[in-house]
Design a protein around this motif. Structure first.
Motif, PDB file in Angstrom:
ATOM      1  N   GLU A 297       0.757  -1.269   0.001  1.00 10.83           N
ATOM      2  CA  GLU A 297      -0.039   0.082   0.073  1.00 10.83           C
ATOM      3  C   GLU A 297       0.834   1.354  -0.034  1.00 10.83           C
ATOM      4  O   GLU A 297       0.681   2.250  -0.804  1.00 10.83           O
ATOM      5  N   ALA A 298       1.883   1.108   0.943  1.00 11.80           N
ATOM      6  CA  ALA A 298       2.647   2.630   0.987  1.00 11.80           C
ATOM      7  C   ALA A 298       3.446   2.719  -0.265  1.00 11.80           C
ATOM      8  O   ALA A 298       3.621   3.705  -0.811  1.00 11.80           O
ATOM      9  N   HIS A 299       3.829   1.554  -0.898  1.00 14.63           N
ATOM     10  CA  HIS A 299       4.719   1.728  -2.387  1.00 14.63           C
ATOM     11  C   HIS A 299       3.701   2.262  -3.475  1.00 14.63           C
ATOM     12  O   HIS A 299       4.160   3.156  -4.045  1.00 14.63           O
ATOM     13  N   ASN A 300       2.530   1.814  -3.352  1.00 13.76           N
ATOM     14  CA  ASN A 300       1.531   2.428  -4.326  1.00 13.76           C
ATOM     15  C   ASN A 300       1.284   3.764  -3.891  1.00 13.76           C
ATOM     16  O   ASN A 300       1.150   4.894  -5.002  1.00 13.76           O
ATOM     17  N   CYS A 301       1.288   4.564  -2.775  1.00 15.58           N
ATOM     18  CA  CYS A 301       1.157   5.728  -2.526  1.00 15.58           C
ATOM     19  C   CYS A 301       2.339   6.582  -2.994  1.00 15.58           C
ATOM     20  O   CYS A 301       2.248   7.803  -3.365  1.00 15.58           O
ATOM     21  N   VAL A 302       3.653   6.167  -2.888  1.00 15.22           N
ATOM     22  CA  VAL A 302       4.837   6.602  -3.480  1.00 15.22           C
ATOM     23  C   VAL A 302       4.637   6.884  -4.956  1.00 15.22           C
ATOM     24  O   VAL A 302       5.005   7.901  -5.559  1.00 15.22           O
ATOM     25  N   GLU A 303       3.909   5.563  -5.631  1.00 14.14           N
ATOM     26  CA  GLU A 303       4.017   5.692  -7.202  1.00 14.14           C
ATOM     27  C   GLU A 303       2.949   6.566  -7.612  1.00 14.14           C
ATOM     28  O   GLU A 303       3.035   7.340  -8.453  1.00 14.14           O
ATOM     29  N   GLU A 304       1.802   6.726  -6.925  1.00  8.42           N
ATOM     30  CA  GLU A 304       0.708   7.515  -7.269  1.00  8.42           C
ATOM     31  C   GLU A 304       0.803   8.921  -6.904  1.00  8.42           C
ATOM     32  O   GLU A 304       0.088   9.870  -7.427  1.00  8.42           O
TER      33      GLU A 304
ATOM     34  N   LEU B 157       9.086   3.076   5.028  1.00 12.27           N
ATOM     35  CA  LEU B 157       8.960   2.123   3.817  1.00 12.27           C
ATOM     36  C   LEU B 157      10.198   2.371   3.234  1.00 12.27           C
ATOM     37  O   LEU B 157      10.864   3.116   3.156  1.00 12.27           O
ATOM     38  N   ILE B 158      10.713   0.867   3.253  1.00 11.70           N
ATOM     39  CA  ILE B 158      12.235   0.858   2.686  1.00 11.70           C
ATOM     40  C   ILE B 158      12.152   0.624   1.012  1.00 11.70           C
ATOM     41  O   ILE B 158      11.655  -0.519   0.630  1.00 11.70           O
ATOM     42  N   GLU B 159      12.654   1.295   0.066  1.00 14.38           N
ATOM     43  CA  GLU B 159      12.575   0.790  -1.271  1.00 14.38           C
ATOM     44  C   GLU B 159      14.175   0.759  -1.888  1.00 14.38           C
ATOM     45  O   GLU B 159      14.857   1.851  -1.649  1.00 14.38           O
ATOM     46  N   CYS B 160      14.389  -0.595  -2.295  1.00 15.74           N
ATOM     47  CA  CYS B 160      15.855  -0.367  -2.758  1.00 15.74           C
ATOM     48  C   CYS B 160      15.672  -0.696  -4.395  1.00 15.74           C
ATOM     49  O   CYS B 160      14.747  -1.262  -4.941  1.00 15.74           O
ATOM     50  N   GLY B 161      16.603   0.019  -5.052  1.00 16.23           N
ATOM     51  CA  GLY B 161      17.038   0.199  -6.484  1.00 16.23           C
ATOM     52  C   GLY B 161      17.013  -1.208  -7.200  1.00 16.23           C
ATOM     53  O   GLY B 161      17.608  -1.935  -6.278  1.00 16.23           O
ATOM     54  N   THR B 162      16.772  -1.425  -8.316  1.00 11.49           N
ATOM     55  CA  THR B 162      17.060  -2.529  -9.059  1.00 11.49           C
ATOM     56  C   THR B 162      18.484  -2.501  -9.251  1.00 11.49           C
ATOM     57  O   THR B 162      19.044  -1.586  -9.493  1.00 11.49           O
ATOM     58  N   TYR B 163      19.089  -3.819  -9.038  1.00  9.79           N
ATOM     59  CA  TYR B 163      20.649  -4.109  -9.203  1.00  9.79           C
ATOM     60  C   TYR B 163      21.064  -5.241  -9.932  1.00  9.79           C
ATOM     61  O   TYR B 163      20.093  -6.160  -9.742  1.00  9.79           O
ATOM     62  N   SER B 164      22.056  -5.421 -10.274  1.00 10.80           N
ATOM     63  CA  SER B 164      22.478  -6.546 -11.211  1.00 10.80           C
ATOM     64  C   SER B 164      23.939  -6.970 -10.456  1.00 10.80           C
ATOM     65  O   SER B 164      24.544  -6.499 -10.032  1.00 10.80           O
ATOM     66  N   PHE B 165      23.842  -8.425 -10.679  1.00 13.05           N
ATOM     67  CA  PHE B 165      25.031  -8.966  -9.675  1.00 13.05           C
ATOM     68  C   PHE B 165      25.205 -10.309 -10.565  1.00 13.05           C
ATOM     69  O   PHE B 165      24.508 -11.197 -10.523  1.00 13.05           O
ATOM     70  N   ASN B 166      26.527 -10.747 -10.884  1.00 14.40           N
ATOM     71  CA  ASN B 166      26.945 -12.024 -11.603  1.00 14.40           C
ATOM     72  C   ASN B 166      25.706 -12.286 -12.934  1.00 14.40           C
ATOM     73  O   ASN B 166      25.539 -13.500 -12.793  1.00 14.40           O
ATOM     74  N   GLY B 167      25.445 -11.476 -13.558  1.00 12.04           N
ATOM     75  CA  GLY B 167      24.581 -11.389 -14.737  1.00 12.04           C
ATOM     76  C   GLY B 167      23.090 -11.708 -14.486  1.00 12.04           C
ATOM     77  O   GLY B 167      22.359 -11.991 -15.086  1.00 12.04           O
ATOM     78  N   ARG B 168      22.549 -11.506 -13.049  1.00 14.34           N
ATOM     79  CA  ARG B 168      21.231 -11.856 -12.517  1.00 14.34           C
ATOM     80  C   ARG B 168      20.981 -10.210 -12.098  1.00 14.34           C
ATOM     81  O   ARG B 168      21.771  -9.303 -11.685  1.00 14.34           O
ATOM     82  N   THR B 169      19.848  -9.865 -12.558  1.00 14.80           N
ATOM     83  CA  THR B 169      18.936  -8.387 -12.238  1.00 14.80           C
ATOM     84  C   THR B 169      18.218  -8.896 -10.968  1.00 14.80           C
ATOM     85  O   THR B 169      17.192  -9.933 -10.924  1.00 14.80           O
ATOM     86  N   TYR B 170      18.374  -8.045  -9.902  1.00 15.56           N
ATOM     87  CA  TYR B 170      17.670  -8.284  -8.716  1.00 15.56           C
ATOM     88  C   TYR B 170      16.425  -7.088  -8.666  1.00 15.56           C
ATOM     89  O   TYR B 170      16.842  -5.811  -8.831  1.00 15.56           O
ATOM     90  N   VAL B 171      15.088  -7.127  -8.425  1.00 13.00           N
ATOM     91  CA  VAL B 171      14.202  -6.338  -8.198  1.00 13.00           C
ATOM     92  C   VAL B 171      13.469  -6.466  -6.700  1.00 13.00           C
ATOM     93  O   VAL B 171      12.393  -7.231  -6.617  1.00 13.00           O
ATOM     94  N   PRO B 172      14.394  -5.864  -5.925  1.00 13.44           N
ATOM     95  CA  PRO B 172      13.697  -6.126  -4.332  1.00 13.44           C
ATOM     96  C   PRO B 172      12.259  -5.574  -4.222  1.00 13.44           C
ATOM     97  O   PRO B 172      11.912  -4.626  -4.775  1.00 13.44           O
ATOM     98  N   SER B 173      11.617  -6.265  -3.189  1.00  9.92           N
ATOM     99  CA  SER B 173      10.266  -5.836  -2.944  1.00  9.92           C
ATOM    100  C   SER B 173      10.605  -4.819  -1.803  1.00  9.92           C
ATOM    101  O   SER B 173      11.317  -4.615  -1.188  1.00  9.92           O
ATOM    102  N   PRO B 174       9.479  -3.865  -2.043  1.00  5.90           N
ATOM    103  CA  PRO B 174       9.171  -2.674  -0.876  1.00  5.90           C
ATOM    104  C   PRO B 174       9.119  -3.375   0.542  1.00  5.90           C
ATOM    105  O   PRO B 174       8.739  -4.632   0.487  1.00  5.90           O
ATOM    106  N   ALA B 175       9.730  -2.846   1.400  1.00  7.69           N
ATOM    107  CA  ALA B 175       9.707  -3.356   3.051  1.00  7.69           C
ATOM    108  C   ALA B 175       9.389  -2.372   3.868  1.00  7.69           C
ATOM    109  O   ALA B 175       9.764  -1.299   3.591  1.00  7.69           O
TER     110      ALA B 175
END
Length: 158
Positions: free
Chosen positions: A96-103, A131-149
């Motif tokens: 919900e908090a992530h949606n508030c940030v987006e909207e 609300l903690i939001e982590c940016g998308t990052y890549s490591f060893n050829g993998r892309t990570y998209v962390p969920s908000p916490a």
């Protein structure tokens, strides 16, 4: 005293010690409302620290002296946090908090990049829910998209 009796006494003693050490804190009795808190986050996929990852922090609610929460500006449409929430409730609040940030133009509390040890720390945080939001990052050829916490300052763990 036989071996089984000794084992039972030792087990009972350990359980009593654990019970005494793990008693849950009561929200309005154990908190110094004049203090501030801090949160440290480390990004280390596969145990390797990752510098330069963007971390954004939003203040969702402030903790009142009576142990209740007051939702912050931009988060008025979110579920009212309380200490009896279970893990699913906290996850739903994060969404919900992530949606508030987006909207909306929800105010950012703080933002920083992880350092060479993959860590970022935020201090002087008023007591509340963030609300903690982590940016998308890549490591060893993998892309990570962390969920908000969601984190509480102070953390009240059972």
């Amino acid at each position: 005293m036989n071996c089984a009796e000794r084992k039972n006494i030792v087990t009972l003693t350990i359980l009593l010690l654990l019970f005494a050490l793990c008693m849950p804190a009561q929200a309005s009795n154990a908190i110094d409302f004049g203090s501030a808190g801090s949160v440290s986050i480390t990004i280390a996929p596969e145990g390797e620290p990752l510098p330069g990852v963007s971390i954004d922090v939003y203040q969702v609610a402030l903790l009142n002296a009576d142990g209740s929460f007051a939702l912050s500006a931009g988060f008025e449409g979110c579920t009212q946090p309380h200490f009896d929430m279970d893990e699913a409730d906290w996850d739903a609040l994060a969404a919900e908090a992530h949606n508030c940030v987006e909207e909306a133009e929800t105010p950012l509390f703080s933002s920083a990049l992880t350092d060479s040890s993959g860590t970022v720390s935020f201090s002087s945080m008023p007591l509340g829910v963030y609300l903690i939001e982590c940016g998308t990052y890549s490591f060893n050829g993998r892309t990570y998209v962390p969920s908000p916490a969601i984190v509480c300052v102070p953390c009240m763990m059972d």
